[in-house]
Design a protein around this motif. Structure first.
Motif, PDB file in Angstrom:
ATOM      1  N   ASP A  93       0.808  -1.217   0.000  1.00  0.00           N
ATOM      2  CA  ASP A  93       0.000   0.000   0.000  1.00  0.00           C
ATOM      3  C   ASP A  93       0.844   1.271   0.000  1.00  0.00           C
ATOM      4  O   ASP A  93       0.366   2.341  -0.367  1.00  0.00           O
ATOM      5  CB  ASP A  93      -0.946   0.025   1.200  1.00  0.00           C
ATOM      6  CG  ASP A  93      -2.070  -0.987   1.070  1.00  0.00           C
ATOM      7  OD1 ASP A  93      -2.198  -1.591  -0.013  1.00  0.00           O
ATOM      8  OD2 ASP A  93      -2.808  -1.188   2.054  1.00  0.00           O
ATOM      9  N   GLN A  94       2.094   1.162   0.427  1.00  0.00           N
ATOM     10  CA  GLN A  94       2.968   2.334   0.477  1.00  0.00           C
ATOM     11  C   GLN A  94       3.313   2.860  -0.920  1.00  0.00           C
ATOM     12  O   GLN A  94       3.844   3.971  -1.062  1.00  0.00           O
ATOM     13  CB  GLN A  94       4.261   1.994   1.220  1.00  0.00           C
ATOM     14  CG  GLN A  94       5.111   0.941   0.527  1.00  0.00           C
ATOM     15  CD  GLN A  94       6.371   0.613   1.288  1.00  0.00           C
ATOM     16  OE1 GLN A  94       7.153   1.509   1.632  1.00  0.00           O
ATOM     17  NE2 GLN A  94       6.578  -0.670   1.591  1.00  0.00           N
ATOM     18  N   TYR A  95       3.009   2.074  -1.945  1.00  0.00           N
ATOM     19  CA  TYR A  95       3.357   2.471  -3.304  1.00  0.00           C
ATOM     20  C   TYR A  95       2.203   3.182  -4.021  1.00  0.00           C
ATOM     21  O   TYR A  95       2.112   3.174  -5.242  1.00  0.00           O
ATOM     22  CB  TYR A  95       3.811   1.248  -4.103  1.00  0.00           C
ATOM     23  CG  TYR A  95       5.058   0.622  -3.529  1.00  0.00           C
ATOM     24  CD1 TYR A  95       6.291   1.243  -3.654  1.00  0.00           C
ATOM     25  CD2 TYR A  95       4.979  -0.585  -2.828  1.00  0.00           C
ATOM     26  CE1 TYR A  95       7.429   0.673  -3.105  1.00  0.00           C
ATOM     27  CE2 TYR A  95       6.115  -1.161  -2.272  1.00  0.00           C
ATOM     28  CZ  TYR A  95       7.337  -0.528  -2.415  1.00  0.00           C
ATOM     29  OH  TYR A  95       8.462  -1.084  -1.866  1.00  0.00           O
ATOM     30  N   GLY A  96       1.326   3.801  -3.259  1.00  0.00           N
ATOM     31  CA  GLY A  96       0.246   4.578  -3.842  1.00  0.00           C
ATOM     32  C   GLY A  96       0.686   6.004  -4.126  1.00  0.00           C
ATOM     33  O   GLY A  96       1.852   6.372  -3.978  1.00  0.00           O
ATOM     34  N   ILE A  97      -0.283   6.823  -4.542  1.00  0.00           N
ATOM     35  CA  ILE A  97      -0.025   8.233  -4.835  1.00  0.00           C
ATOM     36  C   ILE A  97      -0.366   9.063  -3.596  1.00  0.00           C
ATOM     37  O   ILE A  97      -1.510   9.082  -3.157  1.00  0.00           O
ATOM     38  CB  ILE A  97      -0.878   8.719  -6.020  1.00  0.00           C
ATOM     39  CG1 ILE A  97      -0.526   7.950  -7.291  1.00  0.00           C
ATOM     40  CG2 ILE A  97      -0.697  10.219  -6.243  1.00  0.00           C
ATOM     41  CD1 ILE A  97      -1.450   8.253  -8.458  1.00  0.00           C
ATOM     42  N   VAL A  98       0.619   9.742  -3.043  1.00  0.00           N
ATOM     43  CA  VAL A  98       0.389  10.678  -1.952  1.00  0.00           C
ATOM     44  C   VAL A  98       0.446  12.080  -2.546  1.00  0.00           C
ATOM     45  O   VAL A  98       1.455  12.475  -3.140  1.00  0.00           O
ATOM     46  CB  VAL A  98       1.446  10.524  -0.838  1.00  0.00           C
ATOM     47  CG1 VAL A  98       1.184  11.540   0.270  1.00  0.00           C
ATOM     48  CG2 VAL A  98       1.432   9.108  -0.279  1.00  0.00           C
ATOM     49  N   ALA A  99      -0.636  12.809  -2.411  1.00  0.00           N
ATOM     50  CA  ALA A  99      -0.777  14.105  -3.084  1.00  0.00           C
ATOM     51  C   ALA A  99       0.405  15.036  -2.831  1.00  0.00           C
ATOM     52  O   ALA A  99       0.763  15.288  -1.676  1.00  0.00           O
ATOM     53  CB  ALA A  99      -2.071  14.772  -2.638  1.00  0.00           C
ATOM     54  N   ARG A 100       1.005  15.484  -3.938  1.00  0.00           N
ATOM     55  CA  ARG A 100       2.085  16.469  -3.939  1.00  0.00           C
ATOM     56  C   ARG A 100       3.316  16.074  -3.119  1.00  0.00           C
ATOM     57  O   ARG A 100       4.108  16.919  -2.724  1.00  0.00           O
ATOM     58  CB  ARG A 100       1.546  17.847  -3.508  1.00  0.00           C
ATOM     59  CG  ARG A 100       0.631  18.444  -4.558  1.00  0.00           C
ATOM     60  CD  ARG A 100      -0.023  19.709  -4.092  1.00  0.00           C
ATOM     61  NE  ARG A 100      -0.878  19.526  -2.921  1.00  0.00           N
ATOM     62  CZ  ARG A 100      -2.080  18.928  -2.963  1.00  0.00           C
ATOM     63  NH1 ARG A 100      -2.542  18.450  -4.116  1.00  0.00           N
ATOM     64  NH2 ARG A 100      -2.809  18.814  -1.867  1.00  0.00           N
ATOM     65  N   ASP A 101       3.448  14.796  -2.870  1.00  0.00           N
ATOM     66  CA  ASP A 101       4.653  14.268  -2.216  1.00  0.00           C
ATOM     67  C   ASP A 101       5.567  13.745  -3.311  1.00  0.00           C
ATOM     68  O   ASP A 101       5.256  12.747  -3.976  1.00  0.00           O
ATOM     69  CB  ASP A 101       4.268  13.155  -1.245  1.00  0.00           C
ATOM     70  CG  ASP A 101       5.478  12.526  -0.566  1.00  0.00           C
ATOM     71  OD1 ASP A 101       6.615  12.993  -0.810  1.00  0.00           O
ATOM     72  OD2 ASP A 101       5.291  11.567   0.198  1.00  0.00           O
ATOM     73  N   THR A 102       6.695  14.408  -3.518  1.00  0.00           N
ATOM     74  CA  THR A 102       7.578  14.028  -4.625  1.00  0.00           C
ATOM     75  C   THR A 102       8.123  12.621  -4.472  1.00  0.00           C
ATOM     76  O   THR A 102       8.443  11.969  -5.462  1.00  0.00           O
ATOM     77  CB  THR A 102       8.747  15.023  -4.748  1.00  0.00           C
ATOM     78  OG1 THR A 102       9.425  15.120  -3.480  1.00  0.00           O
ATOM     79  CG2 THR A 102       8.245  16.408  -5.148  1.00  0.00           C
ATOM     80  N   ASP A 103       8.208  12.135  -3.246  1.00  0.00           N
ATOM     81  CA  ASP A 103       8.716  10.779  -3.026  1.00  0.00           C
ATOM     82  C   ASP A 103       7.729   9.714  -3.505  1.00  0.00           C
ATOM     83  O   ASP A 103       8.098   8.550  -3.652  1.00  0.00           O
ATOM     84  CB  ASP A 103       9.022  10.548  -1.540  1.00  0.00           C
ATOM     85  CG  ASP A 103      10.219  11.361  -1.060  1.00  0.00           C
ATOM     86  OD1 ASP A 103      11.059  11.720  -1.910  1.00  0.00           O
ATOM     87  OD2 ASP A 103      10.300  11.647   0.145  1.00  0.00           O
ATOM     88  N   SER A 104       6.476  10.111  -3.721  1.00  0.00           N
ATOM     89  CA  SER A 104       5.463   9.133  -4.134  1.00  0.00           C
ATOM     90  C   SER A 104       5.143   9.210  -5.619  1.00  0.00           C
ATOM     91  O   SER A 104       4.175   8.594  -6.066  1.00  0.00           O
ATOM     92  CB  SER A 104       4.168   9.341  -3.334  1.00  0.00           C
ATOM     93  OG  SER A 104       3.420  10.441  -3.831  1.00  0.00           O
ATOM     94  N   LEU A 105       5.956   9.924  -6.386  1.00  0.00           N
ATOM     95  CA  LEU A 105       5.674  10.045  -7.823  1.00  0.00           C
ATOM     96  C   LEU A 105       5.732   8.697  -8.534  1.00  0.00           C
ATOM     97  O   LEU A 105       5.092   8.514  -9.567  1.00  0.00           O
ATOM     98  CB  LEU A 105       6.648  11.034  -8.471  1.00  0.00           C
ATOM     99  CG  LEU A 105       6.255  12.512  -8.339  1.00  0.00           C
ATOM    100  CD1 LEU A 105       7.379  13.409  -8.841  1.00  0.00           C
ATOM    101  CD2 LEU A 105       4.963  12.793  -9.104  1.00  0.00           C
ATOM    102  N   THR A 106       6.499   7.749  -7.981  1.00  0.00           N
ATOM    103  CA  THR A 106       6.514   6.411  -8.575  1.00  0.00           C
ATOM    104  C   THR A 106       5.131   5.772  -8.483  1.00  0.00           C
ATOM    105  O   THR A 106       4.803   4.874  -9.251  1.00  0.00           O
ATOM    106  CB  THR A 106       7.539   5.508  -7.873  1.00  0.00           C
ATOM    107  OG1 THR A 106       7.279   5.512  -6.461  1.00  0.00           O
ATOM    108  CG2 THR A 106       8.959   6.002  -8.131  1.00  0.00           C
ATOM    109  N   GLY A 107       4.320   6.243  -7.551  1.00  0.00           N
ATOM    110  CA  GLY A 107       2.964   5.734  -7.417  1.00  0.00           C
ATOM    111  C   GLY A 107       2.084   6.026  -8.612  1.00  0.00           C
ATOM    112  O   GLY A 107       1.055   5.367  -8.793  1.00  0.00           O
TER     113      GLY A 107
END
Length: 203
Positions: free
Chosen positions: A44-58
């Protein structure tokens, strides 16, 4: 002596290829959710977190992950059917369409979702494929495509409309809306039918 070889797939071949592709895609979603469940929801950690650059892989990974088996089940049938209808036009076209929808939907969701929220699920792709099919027949002026558009609108139109309205705080209407817009724009981008590949000629 000259021989002409038809290098294109027959309609039966296209149908089988489209069915195999979509059955494989949906099966993959269930396998990934089973892995996620078995590992304590580690994926679940590989989702999209809004405007978090670390989650762009999501943007790429989130459409393949879900919050539980009920979530996968709700997306499986529409993804299977809509994806199959798009894939009938050719696997290359399907991959191009799906890729554009995935990227546009993911980036849009990343940009406009509320801060601190995470988005997972294939529904953005589902909404995108719906938007693509809804518009494609009309822009290409094909009777069959128009019939498909009318059919998918009759079956899923109400669900799609309710899905883009901000009525449920637990549902990413942002992802749905971005997917729908991405599908419509993609249909306009591909409005000219792909040119048929030339037949191979040998002496």
């Amino acid at each position: 002596m000259s021989t002409t070889v038809d290098t294109g797939l027959t309609q039966t071949g296209r149908t089988k290829a489209a069915a195999k592709l979509m059955l494989g895609w949906v099966a993959l979603l269930w396998v990934l959710e089973a892995v996620d469940h078995a590992t304590g929801h580690a994926l679940d950690q590989y989702g999209i977190v809004a405007r978090d650059t670390d989650s762009l892989t999501g943007v790429v990974t989130s459409p393949f992950l879900h919050f539980g088996f009920d979530h996968v089940a709700s997306n499986s049938v529409p993804l299977l059917v809509l994806g199959f209808l798009v894939a009938l036009s050719g696997i290359r076209r399907f991959l191009a369409v799906s890729g554009l929808i995935l990227l546009a939907d993911g980036l849009g969701t990343w940009l406009i979702s509320p801060s601190g929220t995470m988005t997972l699920g294939a529904s953005g792709i589902v909404f995108g494929l719906f938007g693509y099919l809804l518009v494609r027949g009309f822009v290409e002026r094909r009777a069959l495509g128009i019939a498909v558009a009318v059919g998918v609108a009759a079956v899923w139109g109400t669900t799609i409309l309710s899905g883009i309205l901000p009525t449920d705080s637990g549902v990413s209407w942002q992802g749905h809306l971005c997917g729908l817009v991405a599908g419509i724009v993609t249909a306009l981008y591909f409005q000219r039918p792909a040119r048929p590949r030339p037949a191979a000629l040998t002496d």
